[in-house]
Scaffold this motif. Structure first.
Motif, PDB file in Angstrom:
ATOM      1  N   PHE A  42      26.562 -25.928  45.719  1.00 33.77           N
ATOM      2  CA  PHE A  42      27.486 -24.925  46.261  1.00 33.77           C
ATOM      3  C   PHE A  42      28.162 -25.436  47.528  1.00 33.77           C
ATOM      4  O   PHE A  42      27.487 -25.905  48.443  1.00 33.77           O
ATOM      5  CB  PHE A  42      26.748 -23.625  46.588  1.00 33.77           C
ATOM      6  N   SER A  44      28.774 -24.374  50.337  1.00 28.64           N
ATOM      7  CA  SER A  44      28.444 -23.195  51.145  1.00 28.64           C
ATOM      8  C   SER A  44      29.264 -23.113  52.428  1.00 28.64           C
ATOM      9  O   SER A  44      29.707 -22.036  52.817  1.00 28.64           O
ATOM     10  CB  SER A  44      26.956 -23.211  51.504  1.00 28.64           C
ATOM     11  N   ILE A  47      32.744 -22.012  51.680  1.00 27.58           N
ATOM     12  CA  ILE A  47      32.784 -20.591  51.293  1.00 27.58           C
ATOM     13  C   ILE A  47      32.564 -19.707  52.517  1.00 27.58           C
ATOM     14  O   ILE A  47      33.209 -18.665  52.672  1.00 27.58           O
ATOM     15  CB  ILE A  47      31.756 -20.294  50.179  1.00 27.58           C
ATOM     16  N   HIS A  48      31.691 -20.148  53.407  1.00 30.41           N
ATOM     17  CA  HIS A  48      31.501 -19.418  54.671  1.00 30.41           C
ATOM     18  C   HIS A  48      32.810 -19.332  55.457  1.00 30.41           C
ATOM     19  O   HIS A  48      33.224 -18.257  55.902  1.00 30.41           O
ATOM     20  CB  HIS A  48      30.406 -20.105  55.496  1.00 30.41           C
TER      21      HIS A  48
END
Lengths: 385, 385
Positions: A42, A44, A47-48
């Motif tokens: 992912f 991450s 996406i954050h």
């Protein structure tokens, strides 16, 4: 109260399947059973960043009601990406699974007939059963459905739709050849049925060249193409899409509206930002490198542990390796024994159209476990055999 | 290709309703037609903080596949909040709408009968139609369903389920009295049917005291309670929940699994964090203050503009005011005229069980427009009449 349920859920098969899968997910067993992306896979941090940007710059757009068809900029980006025709469009769904479900609901009455590969994706089979369709399975050869068997079925039965996973099929890993895609499409025209093309693994090819989707052959709008962000970005966000003829999509939208109204807007906006403002191509390329390596580890170790005792389907992509067990082995018993020793694998049963066909095999996932665990898990399977 | 669709979507009514609603959402008209929360009402900064925390601290939990039943900590928080019994449980759904859809799919075969208030929530009616149920409407009095009419229906027809919005009903704003809730529950026991209690507005009461839900009377597990975060936190996140008997939920879970697999985990985790680590009570109290003020503006201005020419249902909460037009007025024509002058309202038609009952009324929403726009919009309605 003594409940009287609808016929569609009264059958206990669905529940039996869930139990089989639940029992394979227990305890600290090495997870060769799941179909999950690797937790390392992912993006991450991206996406954050994206979620922060959306919730600072346009919170009301993400938090308010949206339209059922989906977040327009995401649809636009996908339209461009797919190079769609004038009679087609794209809608956003809550995972490709919802695309399959809405497609059969829009097209098939209870009792109508659908054809699919046998074995096939558990989620699709459950969906067909919940919609009370009559399912006919077609045997698989190394390059896809047995076309003679398929045509025999079509000659004798009035089929409403055919469901297929042409790339790195779940559970077998088999890819339908270009020639067979053409043959299947031609049969769809000849016998006048719809094709539901489920292609969640399209971007996860590790060897060989990409084969054009059946959708690209579709001259008269009979192919419903289901795509997904679950394998390339995140399954937890629940975002997929359907590319199809506009008339079909209109019916699917009415059904989606009275089901979940629309797909989570925050999820849709995250997919859109990642697709357009981040390097999605590089991310997919990293995923391929990661999974390809894991697949090689699995295939090499399987071969080392089992030699010629089992038949291993080496796929060109996707997430799964299908292993046919030696004659006389019971796949369910074998998986129970493996689970007792600490490795979880799925037996063939839940993927079978009727559940009692004599296909004794197991599905192994290589994306979730670490390379070390892949080897350990396979060692356990070897001991269990 | 000449498509042959399933009977459930072949009827054009659903599409007609969509068109009516679409035409009311056009251009820069003052939006009295929607059912949207106020854009000021979202705790955007909190949600931004929460999303950041989730995606930094536990990205894999938010982005990976989850279980169909829902994110366990959110279910646990709701269980506590609802004070549930041992034979009950809670599952998470993608909005209360999905709860209604899964409930009727689990319980009702095609052609079976459901009773609801008439008029009723458009999304529920569309869902019943898509599931090919036979719908019977019960007239509304100021304190809920006409119980005599309901019992007459029950005496003559085998009813599978009753659908009700007991608090600040959509579209009429009517609240079912405590006495009628008891009577309806007793009838459910006597005539052995299920109650689907849809309660999205429960927390939006502005005057009077809270009335216990029908679910609290439920001694034998026949009430399926659908709750939602759409009106209290955000509809775009698509998170609702269902509280019901475990046996019923088990069937609903099987159906959800073959539809959207699970609700967006990021959305579920945001709801959970907001519910447990932020001041949800204070937020709901702010919402009530905001909406209560807007409702007062609407009611006062309606009374000023229309006097006794129309019949205004003043609700004790929720998002809508229902206005019955003078005898001889056509609600659809009236709404078209108002739209031409710049205010969008929904006529009664889409909320009617059959669509041709002679109930000439409009539904007005007070949560979306500013106070100024509420007054302007009502002035336009006055001019249109």
């Amino acid at each position: 109260m003594n409940f009287k349920f609808a016929d569609r859920v009264d059958d206990l098969k669905a529940s039996f399947i869930r139990e089989v899968l639940k029992s394979t997910g227990k305890g600290g067993a090495i997870p060769l059973a799941a179909g999950n992306p690797s937790p390392d896979a992912f993006p991450s941090k991206d996406i954050h960043q994206i979620a922060a940007k959306i919730l600072i710059e346009s919170p009301a757009a993400a938090l308010q009601y949206g339209v059922t068809e989906g977040y327009m900029p995401l649809r636009e980006a996908l339209r461009k990406d797919c190079n769609i025709r004038d009679d087609e469009d794209i809608i956003i769904v809550s995972g490709a699974q919802q695309g399959i479900d809405l497609a059969v609901k829009a097209l098939c009455n209870e009792g109508e007939k659908i054809v699919c590969e046998n074995p096939s994706f558990l989620g699709a089979l459950s969906c067909f059963r919940a919609n009370m369709l009559e399912i006919t399975g077609v045997s698989l050869t190394p390059d896809g459905m047995d076309i003679n068997e398929l045509e025999q079925i079509l000659k004798n039965t009035d089929i409403k739709a055919l469901y297929i996973i042409p790339n790195f099929q779940n559970p077998t890993g088999i890819t339908t050849s270009e020639e067979k895609r053409r043959q299947i499409y031609d049969l769809a025209c000849k016998y006048d049925f719809i094709i539901i093309e489920d292609d969640p693994y399209a971007e996860l090819r590790y060897t060989g060249r990409n084969i054009p989707s059946i959708k690209t052959l579709d001259a008269d709008g009979r192919v419903i193409f289901c795509g997904s962000f679950s394998k390339t970005l995140s399954p937890g966000l629940r975002v997929g899409y359907v590319r199809a003829n506009k008339e079909i999509l209109q019916k699917m939208v009415i059904l989606k509206q009275s089901s979940d109204v629309h797909t989570s807007l925050l999820s849709q906006m995250i997919c859109h930002e990642f697709m357009t403002d981040y390097n999605f191509a590089a991310h997919k390329s990293e995923l391929r490198a990661l999974y390809s390596k894991k697949m090689t580890v699995m295939l090499q170790h399987l071969s080392k542990v089992f030699g010629n005792k089992v038949e291993i389907n080496a796929p060109s992509g996707g997430l799964f390796v299908w292993v046919k067990l030696p004659a006389g082995t019971d796949a369910v018993k074998f998986c129970r024994a493996a689970l007792d020793k600490g490795a979880a694998a799925v037996p063939s049963v839940p993927f079978l159209v009727h559940g009692d066909e004599n296909i004794q095999a197991i599905r192994l996932n290589f994306s979730t476990p670490s390379e070390d665990d892949l080897r350990k898990g396979i060692d356990i399977l070897g001991a269990a055999l």
